[in-house]
Write a protein that holds these residues in place. Structure first.
Motif, PDB file in Angstrom:
ATOM      1  N   PRO A  11       0.901  -1.314  -0.059  1.00 33.53           N
ATOM      2  CA  PRO A  11       0.140  -0.011  -0.125  1.00 33.53           C
ATOM      3  C   PRO A  11       0.819   1.186   0.133  1.00 33.53           C
ATOM      4  CG  PRO A  11       0.027  -1.147   2.033  1.00 33.53           C
ATOM      5  CD  PRO A  11       0.583  -2.014   1.268  1.00 33.53           C
ATOM      6  N   ASN A  12       2.002   1.187   0.585  1.00 36.94           N
ATOM      7  CA  ASN A  12       2.991   2.472   0.537  1.00 36.94           C
ATOM      8  C   ASN A  12       3.642   2.593  -0.931  1.00 36.94           C
ATOM      9  OD1 ASN A  12       2.323   2.419   3.100  1.00 36.94           O
ATOM     10  ND2 ASN A  12       4.021   1.600   3.815  1.00 36.94           N
ATOM     11  N   GLY A  13       3.657   1.502  -1.881  1.00 34.37           N
ATOM     12  CA  GLY A  13       4.414   1.649  -3.113  1.00 34.37           C
ATOM     13  C   GLY A  13       5.873   1.559  -3.100  1.00 34.37           C
ATOM     14  N   ILE A  14       6.272   1.204  -2.108  1.00 36.59           N
ATOM     15  CA  ILE A  14       7.916   0.895  -1.962  1.00 36.59           C
ATOM     16  C   ILE A  14       8.360  -0.424  -1.596  1.00 36.59           C
ATOM     17  CG2 ILE A  14       8.307   3.278  -2.011  1.00 36.59           C
ATOM     18  CD1 ILE A  14       8.879   3.372   0.937  1.00 36.59           C
ATOM     19  N   GLY A  15       7.591  -1.291  -1.141  1.00 35.17           N
ATOM     20  CA  GLY A  15       7.778  -2.569  -0.556  1.00 35.17           C
ATOM     21  C   GLY A  15       7.844  -2.669   0.773  1.00 35.17           C
ATOM     22  N   ASN A  16       7.419  -1.760   1.712  1.00 30.77           N
ATOM     23  CA  ASN A  16       7.626  -1.778   3.042  1.00 30.77           C
ATOM     24  C   ASN A  16       6.318  -2.084   3.707  1.00 30.77           C
ATOM     25  OD1 ASN A  16       6.856   0.614   2.709  1.00 30.77           O
ATOM     26  ND2 ASN A  16       8.269   1.783   4.220  1.00 30.77           N
ATOM     27  N   GLY A  17       5.421  -2.148   3.287  1.00 32.72           N
ATOM     28  CA  GLY A  17       3.869  -2.125   3.677  1.00 32.72           C
ATOM     29  C   GLY A  17       3.086  -3.495   3.537  1.00 32.72           C
ATOM     30  N   GLY A  18       1.900  -3.543   4.215  1.00 32.37           N
ATOM     31  CA  GLY A  18       1.165  -4.684   4.143  1.00 32.37           C
ATOM     32  C   GLY A  18      -0.204  -4.269   4.683  1.00 32.37           C
ATOM     33  N   PRO A  19      -1.003  -5.403   5.035  1.00 30.82           N
ATOM     34  CA  PRO A  19      -2.333  -4.908   5.537  1.00 30.82           C
ATOM     35  C   PRO A  19      -2.457  -4.896   6.971  1.00 30.82           C
ATOM     36  CG  PRO A  19      -2.118  -7.484   5.196  1.00 30.82           C
ATOM     37  CD  PRO A  19      -0.758  -6.733   4.813  1.00 30.82           C
ATOM     38  N   GLY A  20      -1.666  -4.865   7.685  1.00 30.96           N
ATOM     39  CA  GLY A  20      -1.689  -4.532   9.153  1.00 30.96           C
ATOM     40  C   GLY A  20      -1.474  -5.942   9.790  1.00 30.96           C
ATOM     41  N   TYR A  21      -1.218  -7.078   9.304  1.00 35.83           N
ATOM     42  CA  TYR A  21      -1.087  -8.252   9.858  1.00 35.83           C
ATOM     43  C   TYR A  21      -0.148  -9.087   8.916  1.00 35.83           C
ATOM     44  CZ  TYR A  21      -4.423  -9.854   6.249  1.00 35.83           C
ATOM     45  OH  TYR A  21      -5.249  -9.738   5.186  1.00 35.83           O
TER      46      TYR A  21
END
Length: 147
Positions: free
Chosen positions: A57-67
């Motif tokens: 979701p951040n567009g840079i490879g460091n994010g996810g859905p929160g779990y």
């Protein structure tokens, strides 16, 4: 049987899921797609002759859905070859929303039984080769088909 359609400006990739091999990973992907999580996200990592990766979701490879979800590595289809849909992660049991699709078998063998294979592109394989870093997933649609 449910399938996914990843719609891009370059075309549509249709994916069959490996529900027997990776039921929790498939359910997770379907749930996210049905809640429009992937719509508008980019392929943030594109490595020619290796993979296209999206779902951050951040567009840079460091994010996810929160779990995080556990890896499922024991099924019959846990081999990375052309068109395979697999869960990206930052270490065992840390997947969430990021996934990748493989360009070929030659350069992805080392991923076998390290990343959860949970589907495969069966229509639109040519789209994989056309995707460039920054290309958007316009939408990911889950549909029911006979089969």
């Amino acid at each position: 049987m449910k399938i996914a359609e990843i719609h891009t400006k370059k075309g549509v990739m249709k994916i069959k899921f490996f529900e027997k091999d990776a039921p929790n990973t498939v359910k997770n992907f379907i749930d996210l797609a049905e809640h429009n999580f992937y719509d508008g996200l980019i392929f943030h990592r594109v490595i020619p002759n290796f993979v296209i990766q999206g779902g951050c979701p951040n567009g840079i490879g460091n994010g996810g859905p929160g779990y995080k979800i556990d890896c499922e590595l024991t099924g019959d289809n846990q081999y990375h070859d052309r068109g395979v849909l697999s869960m990206a992660h930052a270490g065992r049991n840390t997947g969430g929303s990021q996934f990748f699709i493989c360009h070929n078998r030659e350069n992805t063998k080392h991923l076998d039984r390290n990343h959860t294979v949970f589907g495969k592109v069966y229509e639109g394989l040519e789209v994989i080769d056309q995707i460039r870093q920054g290309d958007k997933m316009e939408k990911v649609v889950i549909t029911e088909v006979e089969g």
